[in-house]
Design a protein around this motif. Structure first.
Motif, mmCIF file in Angstrom:
data_model
loop_
_atom_site.group_PDB
_atom_site.id
_atom_site.type_symbol
_atom_site.label_atom_id
_atom_site.label_comp_id
_atom_site.label_asym_id
_atom_site.label_seq_id
_atom_site.Cartn_x
_atom_site.Cartn_y
_atom_site.Cartn_z
ATOM 1 N N GLU A 1 0.788 -1.234 0.000
ATOM 2 C CA GLU A 1 0.000 0.000 0.000
ATOM 3 C C GLU A 1 0.817 1.280 0.000
ATOM 4 O O GLU A 1 0.295 2.335 -0.344
ATOM 5 C CB GLU A 1 -0.963 -0.014 1.204
ATOM 6 N N ASP B 1 6.223 -5.365 12.791
ATOM 7 C CA ASP B 1 5.672 -4.060 12.408
ATOM 8 C C ASP B 1 4.413 -3.696 13.187
ATOM 9 O O ASP B 1 4.402 -2.706 13.907
ATOM 10 C CB ASP B 1 5.468 -4.011 10.875
ATOM 11 N N ARG B 2 3.338 -4.468 13.040
ATOM 12 C CA ARG B 2 2.084 -4.111 13.705
ATOM 13 C C ARG B 2 1.706 -5.114 14.791
ATOM 14 O O ARG B 2 1.934 -6.313 14.628
ATOM 15 C CB ARG B 2 0.948 -4.050 12.679
ATOM 16 N N ARG C 1 -1.324 6.228 16.301
ATOM 17 C CA ARG C 1 -0.858 7.553 15.862
ATOM 18 C C ARG C 1 -1.912 8.606 16.150
ATOM 19 O O ARG C 1 -1.597 9.758 16.413
ATOM 20 C CB ARG C 1 -0.499 7.517 14.365
ATOM 21 N N ASN D 1 0.606 8.637 7.244
ATOM 22 C CA ASN D 1 1.829 8.222 6.531
ATOM 23 C C ASN D 1 2.147 9.182 5.381
ATOM 24 O O ASN D 1 1.317 10.017 5.006
ATOM 25 C CB ASN D 1 1.783 6.750 6.071
ATOM 26 N N ASP E 1 6.630 8.395 8.557
ATOM 27 C CA ASP E 1 7.352 7.379 7.770
ATOM 28 C C ASP E 1 8.759 7.849 7.393
ATOM 29 O O ASP E 1 9.730 7.213 7.725
ATOM 30 C CB ASP E 1 6.647 6.940 6.472
HETATM 31 O O1 GYE Z 1 3.482 3.758 8.416
HETATM 32 C C1 GYE Z 1 2.426 2.915 6.464
HETATM 33 C C2 GYE Z 1 2.153 1.532 6.037
HETATM 34 O O2 GYE Z 1 2.499 -0.433 9.612
HETATM 35 C C3 GYE Z 1 4.135 1.151 10.174
HETATM 36 O O3 GYE Z 1 1.921 0.843 7.244
HETATM 37 C C4 GYE Z 1 3.336 0.535 9.101
HETATM 38 C C5 GYE Z 1 2.517 1.524 8.291
HETATM 39 C C6 GYE Z 1 3.301 2.637 7.631
HETATM 40 O O4 GYE Z 1 1.180 1.417 5.120
HETATM 41 O O5 GYE Z 1 3.034 3.657 5.453
#
Ligand code: GYE
Length: 303
Positions: A27, A104-105, A159, A209, A237
């Protein structure tokens, strides 16, 4: 995949670790850099990577994880597109003896035994940094519009939360409109076009982002306004395109979020597969950028 903890057998019994990795999608620029980092790191670490792109859909991630379980990979790593709805599939992995690493998440679950560790940024802190810049660099009444990330995703929830926490100190800063742009450039553009029509007197865009911020820039220009001047823009980002816009003065401030998680992920995977202790949470280090700092950093920027 030898399956059980400590096996490290590899699917062909060649001693190689096999990792099933379920990526969110493609994405954003951040995601592209993250995918490359994971793929490069697997290669250098000698880990066989089964890579699956979920195209931002949880159902695709659930399918991928179930297929990794069936294949008896040694370790599963994934970046959950949304926070909730993972308990059942992770319980299946646990019962199959396959360790899971969140990368990441994060997920929202009471059962922390469902994963070995979580490697990634502190998204609440990123939101706070964005809010702090706004508090420190504006005076009087400020109307903010917010472009949120994917609904239900950890970085969107956090965020927003960190930002709100810090701007609460300034009641004259108001978030006058907020909506998801799904972390994409097209989404950011579309939502910003709607905001510009529906919402008078927008002073600041807070985009979760860079990509959505870059989409907003297109919408602002199309409306005959100057991004970075008539409407200030804060993003998160610090990917190359974002940094370029920051250096050009079209974005005013970027909070860094580091996508280069590959090496740390492979390191953790080896330890987890070997049955070694790992910290339950590994936080990545990040900074922030002003236009001057972006100009200085750009020549060295990898992504
Ligand atoms: O900030 C965004 C991406 O999970 C940190 O996912 C990631 C986020 C990032 O689509 O650009």
């Amino acid at each position: 995949g030898g399956g059980g903890a400590g096996a490290a057998g590899g699917s062909q019994g060649d001693g190689k670790i096999t990792m099933g990795f379920s990526q969110v999608g493609a994405e954003s620029g951040w995601r592209t850099a993250n995918t490359k980092s994971v793929q490069d790191a697997a290669k250098s670490a000698g880990i066989e990577l089964q890579f699956s792109d979920a195209q931002q859909k949880q159902e695709n991630q659930l399918k991928a994880i179930r297929s990794f379980i069936q294949q008896k990979v040694d370790v599963i790593a994934f970046s959950p597109v949304v926070e909730t709805g993972w308990d059942a599939v992770l319980l299946e992995a646990k019962r199959a003896g396959i360790p899971v690493i969140l990368t990441d998440r994060a997920i929202d679950s009471d059962d922390t035994s469902l994963y070995a560790t979580f490697l990634g940024s502190d998204f609440v802190e990123e939101g706070r940094k964005a809010g702090k810049w706004l508090v420190d660099n504006t005076q009087g009444a400020v109307n903010v519009v917010e472009l949120q990330g994917t609904t239900g995703a950890a970085p969107a929830i956090d965020r927003k939360e960190g930002f709100e926490e810090v701007i609460a100190a300034r009641p004259d800063i108001k978030v006058v409109a907020t909506q998801s742009g799904d972390f994409t450039r097209a989404g950011g553009k579309q939502v910003m076009e709607a905001f510009l029509k529906s919402t008078p007197d927008i002073d600041v865009v807070y985009a979760h982002n860079d990509d959505m911020g870059l989409g907003a820039i297109e919408a602002i220009k199309a409306a005959g306004k100057k991004p970075g001047v008539d409407i200030k823009i804060i993003t998160v980002d610090a990917v190359k395109d974002g940094m370029q816009a920051l250096a050009n003065g079209e974005i005013n401030f970027i909070v860094e979020c580091n996508p280069l998680l590959g090496d740390q992920l492979m390191d953790l995977a080896k330890k987890v597969v070997a049955g070694q202790e790992v910290p339950k949470r590994v936080v990545t280090e990040e900074t922030t950028f002003t236009p001057e700092q972006a100009k200085a950093a750009l020549p060295e920027r990898q992504y």
